[in-house]
Write a protein that holds these residues in place. Structure first.
Motif, short mmCIF file in Angstrom:
data_model
loop_
_atom_site.label_atom_id
_atom_site.label_comp_id
_atom_site.label_asym_id
_atom_site.label_seq_id
_atom_site.Cartn_x
_atom_site.Cartn_y
_atom_site.Cartn_z
N TRP A 97 1.12 -1.13 -0.31
CA TRP A 97 -0.09 0.21 0.13
C TRP A 97 0.68 1.18 -0.35
O TRP A 97 1.78 1.50 0.42
N VAL A 98 0.51 2.31 -0.40
CA VAL A 98 1.14 3.56 -0.70
C VAL A 98 -0.04 4.62 -0.25
O VAL A 98 -0.75 4.65 0.31
N TRP A 99 1.10 5.18 1.70
CA TRP A 99 0.30 6.02 2.47
C TRP A 99 1.17 7.45 1.96
O TRP A 99 2.59 7.22 2.08
N ASP A 100 0.74 9.11 1.61
CA ASP A 100 1.30 9.84 1.33
C ASP A 100 2.33 10.07 0.18
O ASP A 100 3.96 10.44 0.86
N GLY A 101 2.94 8.98 -0.35
CA GLY A 101 3.75 8.94 -1.21
C GLY A 101 5.13 7.53 -0.45
O GLY A 101 5.74 7.95 -1.26
N VAL A 102 4.52 7.48 0.70
CA VAL A 102 5.56 6.14 0.95
C VAL A 102 4.95 5.14 0.86
O VAL A 102 3.76 4.46 1.21
N ARG A 103 5.24 4.56 -0.34
CA ARG A 103 5.53 2.87 0.17
C ARG A 103 5.35 1.45 0.74
O ARG A 103 6.57 1.86 1.99
N PHE A 104 4.88 0.92 1.33
CA PHE A 104 4.67 -0.52 1.68
C PHE A 104 4.56 -1.24 1.71
O PHE A 104 3.67 -2.09 0.98
N ARG A 105 5.54 -2.39 1.94
CA ARG A 105 5.86 -3.52 1.41
C ARG A 105 5.62 -4.97 2.81
O ARG A 105 6.88 -4.60 3.25
N MET A 106 5.02 -5.18 2.43
CA MET A 106 5.03 -6.87 3.40
C MET A 106 5.92 -8.07 2.13
O MET A 106 5.30 -8.77 1.74
N LEU A 107 6.59 -8.38 3.11
CA LEU A 107 7.35 -9.37 2.14
C LEU A 107 7.55 -10.42 2.91
O LEU A 107 7.94 -11.73 1.61
N ALA A 108 6.81 -10.72 3.66
CA ALA A 108 7.40 -12.18 4.95
C ALA A 108 6.41 -12.10 5.57
O ALA A 108 6.02 -11.36 5.94
N PRO A 109 5.28 -12.86 6.20
CA PRO A 109 6.45 -14.14 5.45
C PRO A 109 5.36 -14.87 4.35
O PRO A 109 3.81 -14.81 3.60
N PRO A 110 5.86 -16.09 3.63
CA PRO A 110 5.44 -16.89 2.78
C PRO A 110 5.03 -17.76 2.53
O PRO A 110 4.52 -18.00 3.63
N GLN A 111 3.70 -18.78 1.57
CA GLN A 111 3.37 -19.25 1.53
C GLN A 111 3.84 -20.85 0.83
O GLN A 111 3.58 -19.80 -0.21
N PRO A 112 4.32 -21.42 1.53
CA PRO A 112 3.52 -21.91 2.68
C PRO A 112 3.96 -21.52 4.21
O PRO A 112 5.58 -20.78 3.54
N ALA A 113 4.41 -21.39 5.34
CA ALA A 113 4.95 -20.83 6.39
C ALA A 113 5.90 -21.45 6.99
O ALA A 113 5.94 -23.10 6.12
N PHE A 114 6.88 -20.96 7.66
CA PHE A 114 7.97 -21.77 8.03
C PHE A 114 7.13 -22.33 9.23
O PHE A 114 6.22 -22.30 9.87
N ASP A 115 8.50 -23.57 9.14
CA ASP A 115 8.06 -24.82 10.87
C ASP A 115 7.91 -23.74 12.71
O ASP A 115 6.94 -23.78 13.08
N LYS A 116 9.15 -22.47 12.42
CA LYS A 116 9.34 -21.77 13.07
C LYS A 116 8.43 -20.48 13.32
O LYS A 116 8.66 -19.81 12.59
N GLU A 117 7.80 -20.42 14.46
CA GLU A 117 7.31 -18.93 14.93
C GLU A 117 8.43 -17.88 14.40
O GLU A 117 7.69 -16.69 13.85
N ASN A 118 9.28 -17.71 15.11
CA ASN A 118 9.57 -16.78 14.67
C ASN A 118 10.10 -15.94 13.07
O ASN A 118 10.25 -15.37 12.36
N ASP A 119 10.87 -17.32 12.39
CA ASP A 119 10.52 -17.28 10.74
C ASP A 119 9.17 -16.93 10.42
O ASP A 119 9.30 -16.20 9.41
N ASN A 120 8.56 -16.76 11.13
CA ASN A 120 6.94 -15.97 9.82
C ASN A 120 6.63 -15.05 10.97
O ASN A 120 5.44 -14.43 10.61
#
Length: 753
Positions: free
Chosen positions: A606-629
């Protein structure tokens, strides 16, 4: 005299703004200027310099009582007694401990935590303990509470925790007044709890009788703050003055009736009233607010006893002078300023009036004066003003002052003499408090019960002070109509915001945890909220919300709870309860399933006021460890970028490098997993190439974060490293500016390096 007293007071206040105390050469300059002022008869200047000298000498004396360097993170054996009522928080118990026997240099008063004790320790018990100590240290955040200043002003010279090996030992201990008072407070607390099992108002009654606030819940404090009645729940000058007033009026009549002429009735009543105030302060553990109230009351009663008739303003200045001479550090407390300002306002609105109104009208006028008059200070200290406070106090002041407190104190007096009557009196007091609580809850739920404002600018406070004096002046006073205009800068302060196309990032100091705020021109992202330690203590309530109020932020557009660990998600409920949140993202089902919640997934943008926000992770399927997710967010604007990583470890880092490669490049990196050696792999750091690495870690945390090998990796990139444990909150403003450390900005002489 008043002018010289105020000059002395100004010197006391000035010293508390110093980042360090004077050196030998500067002391010589102060003495020389003092001698010159004396010769020239500039007594106001001399008074100012005397205030400076006294505050500096007092501060140096207190610093000498702090933990020496040789004991930092060292284990020592101590003996002493528990001086406060222990605060139970899940597996941890906290209390103040007075040391009676230890190695040379160990402070006399320390604050300890005891994890998983075999039995619950009690106030007044004497123990031989093996403890690990460290210098006082507190979190540093814009708009936040200075815990280190509180420790310093409360004479606590070190903090630490109890070692369970070798096992702690109960000992007989030595007799002392402090230990006896602690035993009495603990006994009273236990008997009140036994008389009111399961009562939701138990904590309030204990607070009103013995000054402990351990059992007052966070939800209760929130209602008390919104309705502006906190001052009625803690033992303060009003309670001590009320008790002393009862004793004075009663003893003056009794003494006059007895016919004893060796001492005049006013003098005898004043002496007994002051002793009763001293006893009540002792019940409250001689906390600084009660000590201050006893000193103030002593000045007033002394004027009565010696049949002086000074002007009320003169008595107030004498009391002010007596308090700061007894303890120059009293000015560090917001309660000091609020209590003196409240008394001054009451004198101002009552002095010189031709007619005296009835009790209820006089009470209403006093509450109106407090709302208007204390508003500038409340905005300065807390960024909040209760608009419902006059009505709430109009109801609560007589109920608590004339009914609940007398019943509770009479019950305390009867606990050992007539337990059945004491229990009955406590139940009556509890019933009245439940009725009051029902009213306060409904008042707190009213729209606009509380107004939040950013901190005032430098010119807004003096203008508001003049506006308050005009607003509270008698009808017909010249210029009274100008008061609303003078209050405008306080009510509508300029709020600093990023320009369109840029963002500000603040990594808050939440101890061992993570909370970061990203602000654009019109939007706010909150990334994690720190830990929750107990029902009475979480970082959302104590750090995140005060920062948002300080910044003038009234809503959050997106809250990202990176994963379910307590040190990242613990404060979220407090934030959600007080601030509107438009969208909630999380990798944890417990948060994603909430209202307006969703899972964070790689590819969201999404973009707010000319600033771009990207959600890079977690992927699907998820990792085994909660921290990595953990949710990973990248923020991009022209010339600036930041990567917020949560607790990701090596598996997630490898995936991010494989998926995005050079797109990970970011000027600012929030260190993954607090600088753990299971994260920040060389491959990941080579892809990110940060100029700055900001580490969210707790001071002297038990995990050893950040790991020394990881810090070396950061520096080899090369990247500059900042750690919240050392720098406090870290703020980054605009394009190309280096991060700023809150600990450096707010440094005072009592803050350890």
């Amino acid at each position: 005299m008043i002018r010289y007293s105020l000059a002395f007071f100004a010197g006391i206040v000035a010293v508390q703004q110093f980042s360090r105390l004077p050196n030998s050469l500067e002391w010589f300059g102060i003495v020389a200027l003092g001698l010159l002022a004396c010769v020239r008869r500039h007594y106001a200047v001399l008074s100012l310099l005397l205030g400076l000298a006294w505050a500096c000498a007092f501060g140096a004396w207190r610093l000498a009582q702090q933990l020496p360097d040789r004991y930092q993170n060292a284990e020592v054996e101590i003996e002493g007694y528990i001086a406060s009522l222990p605060l139970v928080q899940e597996q941890r118990i906290g209390f103040d401990f007075v040391v009676t026997a230890a190695a040379d240099g160990v402070p006399q008063k320390i604050r300890l935590s005891w994890y998983s004790p075999e039995s619950l320790p009690a106030a007044g018990q004497s123990w031989r303990l093996r403890v690990k100590l460290r210098k006082p240290h507190g979190r540093f955040n814009p708009g936040g509470f200075d815990y280190q200043a509180w420790l310093f002003s409360n004479r606590i010279g070190a903090t630490g925790y109890v070692k369970n090996k070798p096992p702690p030992q109960r000992i007989a201990g030595t007799a002392s007044l402090g230990r006896y008072l602690a035993l009495c407070r603990g006994l009273i607390a236990d008997k009140i709890a036994a008389a009111l099992p399961g009562s939701p108002q138990l904590g309030v009654l204990q607070a009103l009788t013995i000054g402990t606030q351990n059992a007052v819940s966070q939800s209760q404090w929130q209602v008390f703050r919104i309705t502006g009645v906190v001052h009625l729940i803690v033992i303060s000058g009003s309670h001590i003055g009320l008790v002393a007033g009862w004793v004075y009026l009663a003893m003056r009549r009794i003494w006059a009736w007895s016919g004893l002429l060796g001492m005049s009735p006013p003098r005898a009543a004043a002496a007994l009233a002051w002793l009763s105030a001293l006893f009540y302060a002792a019940l409250a553990g001689f906390s600084p607010p009660t000590e201050r109230a006893v000193v103030m009351l002593g000045v007033v009663l002394a004027a009565i006893a010696w049949q002086r008739n000074p002007a009320p303003g003169q008595v107030l200045v004498w009391a002010l002078l007596a308090v700061v001479i007894a303890d120059p550090l009293a000015v560090l407390s917001a309660g000091f300023w609020l209590s003196f300002a409240a008394v001054a306002l009451l004198l101002y609105v009552s002095a010189g009036r031709l007619a005296r109104p009835g009790y209820w009208r006089e009470l209403a006028a006093a509450q109106w004066a407090s709302l208007i008059g204390l508003a500038p200070l409340l905005v300065l200290f807390f960024q909040q003003v209760s608009l419902i406070a006059p009505l709430a106090n109009w109801l609560a002041v007589p109920l608590i002052g004339l009914a609940v407190v007398p019943l509770a104190l009479l019950a305390v007096a009867m606990l050992s003499v007539w337990p059945a009557l004491a229990s009955l009196l406590l139940q009556w007091a509890d019933t009245l408090l439940q009725v009051l609580w029902w009213l306060l809850e409904r008042l707190a739920g009213l729209p606009l019960a509380q107004l939040g404002l950013p901190p005032p600018t430098g010119y807004a406070l003096p203008l508001a002070a003049i506006g308050v004096l005009l607003a509270l002046a008698p009808r017909g006073f010249p210029g009274r109509y100008l008061s609303p205009l003078l209050l405008i800068p306080l009510c509508f302060p300029p709020v600093a915001k990023p320009k369109p196309g840029e963002f500000w990032l603040t990594l808050l100091d939440v101890g061992q945890g993570l909370a970061a705020v990203v602000q654009t021109a019109e939007h706010v992202l909150l990334f994690d909220t720190g830990a929750k330690y107990s029902e009475f203590n979480d970082m959302g309530e104590s750090v995140v919300l005060p920062y948002l109020r300080w910044r003038g932020i009234s809503r959050v557009d997106a809250l990202v709870v990176s994963h379910g660990d307590n040190d990242h998600a613990g404060g979220a409920d407090s934030v959600l309860a007080e601030v509107p949140v438009a969208a909630l993202f999380s990798s944890a089902a417990a948060w994603a399933a909430r209202k307006d919640g969703s899972y964070c997934r790689a590819g969201q943008e999404w973009v707010w006021d000319g600033v771009r926000f990207r959600m890079l992770a977690p992927p699907q399927p998820a990792f085994d460890k909660e921290n990595d997710n953990s949710c990973v967010v990248q923020v991009l604007a022209a010339g600036q970028s930041a990567l917020l990583t949560g607790d990701i470890e090596q598996a997630a880092e490898r995936w991010l490098v494989a998926a995005y490669g050079g797109e990970l490049s970011s000027r600012l990196l929030l260190a993954p997993h607090h600088g753990s050696k299971t994260s920040s792999t060389p491959l990941f750091l080579d892809a990110v190439k940060p100029d700055w690495v900001l580490i969210p870690a707790g001071y002297a945390n038990r995990f050893g974060f950040p790991h020394s090998q990881v810090v070396q990796r950061y520096r080899r990139i090369p990247a500059a490293v900042m750690n919240t444990a050392e720098h406090g909150a870290i703020e980054v403003f605009g394009n190309g500016q280096p991060p700023l450390a809150e600990r450096q900005r707010r440094r005072r002489y009592w803050h350890a390096d």
